[in-house]
Enzyme design. Sequence first.
Site, mmCIF file in Angstrom:
data_model
loop_
_atom_site.group_PDB
_atom_site.id
_atom_site.type_symbol
_atom_site.label_atom_id
_atom_site.label_comp_id
_atom_site.label_asym_id
_atom_site.label_seq_id
_atom_site.Cartn_x
_atom_site.Cartn_y
_atom_site.Cartn_z
ATOM 1 N N LYS A 52 19.401 8.767 18.236
ATOM 2 C CA LYS A 52 20.779 8.919 16.959
ATOM 3 C C LYS A 52 21.303 9.714 16.454
ATOM 4 O O LYS A 52 22.251 10.725 16.233
ATOM 5 C CB LYS A 52 20.594 7.478 16.416
ATOM 6 C CG LYS A 52 20.507 6.526 16.520
ATOM 7 C CD LYS A 52 20.557 5.013 15.799
ATOM 8 C CE LYS A 52 20.208 4.212 16.673
ATOM 9 N NZ LYS A 52 19.185 2.943 15.460
ATOM 10 N N GLN A 96 16.217 2.025 10.864
ATOM 11 C CA GLN A 96 15.915 0.965 12.036
ATOM 12 C C GLN A 96 14.754 -0.221 12.057
ATOM 13 O O GLN A 96 13.705 0.445 11.106
ATOM 14 C CB GLN A 96 14.662 2.338 12.792
ATOM 15 C CG GLN A 96 14.541 2.159 14.648
ATOM 16 C CD GLN A 96 16.026 2.245 14.807
ATOM 17 O OE1 GLN A 96 16.854 3.404 14.850
ATOM 18 N NE2 GLN A 96 15.607 1.083 15.889
ATOM 19 N N ASP A 119 25.778 -0.256 10.461
ATOM 20 C CA ASP A 119 24.640 -1.321 11.792
ATOM 21 C C ASP A 119 25.533 -2.805 11.885
ATOM 22 O O ASP A 119 26.072 -3.212 12.724
ATOM 23 C CB ASP A 119 23.557 -1.759 11.433
ATOM 24 C CG ASP A 119 22.513 -0.849 12.238
ATOM 25 O OD1 ASP A 119 22.878 -0.340 13.184
ATOM 26 O OD2 ASP A 119 21.579 -0.737 11.789
#
Length: 281
Positions: A52, A96, A119
């Site tokens: 990422k 995460q 997200d």
Amino acid sequence: MYQLIDGKKISGEIKDELREKAAQMKARGVERCLAVIQVGSDPASGVYVRNKKKACEYIGIRSLSYELPEETGQEQLLDLIRELNQRSDVNGILVQLPLPGHIDEEKILLAIAPEKDVDGFHPVNVGNLSIGRPGYVSCTPAGVIQLLKRSGIKIEGRECVVLGRSNIVGKPMAMLLLRENGTVTVCHSRTRNLKDITRRADILVAAVGKPKFVNGDFVKEGAVVIDVGIHRDGEGKLCGDVDFDSVAPKVSAITPVPGGVGPMTIAMLMANCVEGADGTQ
Ligand code: NAP
């Protein structure tokens, strides 16, 4: 002969488009910044986080990295999220997953401001998707829609079957296919006569989390099959939820694993960071 849907190529095109957009935005004085938080040192999470950050660098998004020790307390993590929510220079926050067992994942995801939830996991964004309002969309299913569109596969009016109903893949996938005017059926572990249903699909999306679960008996001739799964087989090779060798000869188009849906997830995360919640910035 089937069309192999090339996620590596398509995700590369998307990233190049975003890079250009980000440069134009920078020229107007707008800079994007993603904060990535990792708690603990799970090796798979480490790889995802590194990828990422690399993608941010390529596109021209500033990234802030918070690598916190395994024993980080829930309150400490919540404090960091609250601080990042307040910061005007941060427009995306990503935690995460999975988090260590002593931290309540739901509490953490709920703490992220919906307008920074790149997200697309916050209930506000999930709700917006389900009622057709702008908002961040979960990256993997958003990537599947891009794969279909950019491969010239029509969704409107077609029978779409989603195998799996998880909050991050199956359910948002179904909502997105519906938004594209597909006729959508969702299957799960209690579905009866599964193959009868999957064999109706013009577009079958497999997000079942079981290696090579979908074989040739699950698909009709000429279907499009999208494989969301990622696993390692007995020999340590990557494979998906679809048994590629038995399915590919029957279909008109199919995604490989690796190189199908996988690379799209990060590309769509980058799209969320650059374009904002309504895709227009
Ligand atoms: P998940 O949370 O484990 O959900 C699996 C779904 O499949 C559940 O809804 C479950 O039904 C259903 N299911 C399980 N066994 C079944 C059976 N025998 N028949 C019918 N349905 C069955 O998995 P997920 O998070 O959605 O992920 C799915 C796959 O995608 C995994 O392989 C994961 O590694 C992969 N993935 C890939 C990406 C990417 O970037 N490419 C991102 C996320 C996930 P119930 O709800 O009834 O239990």
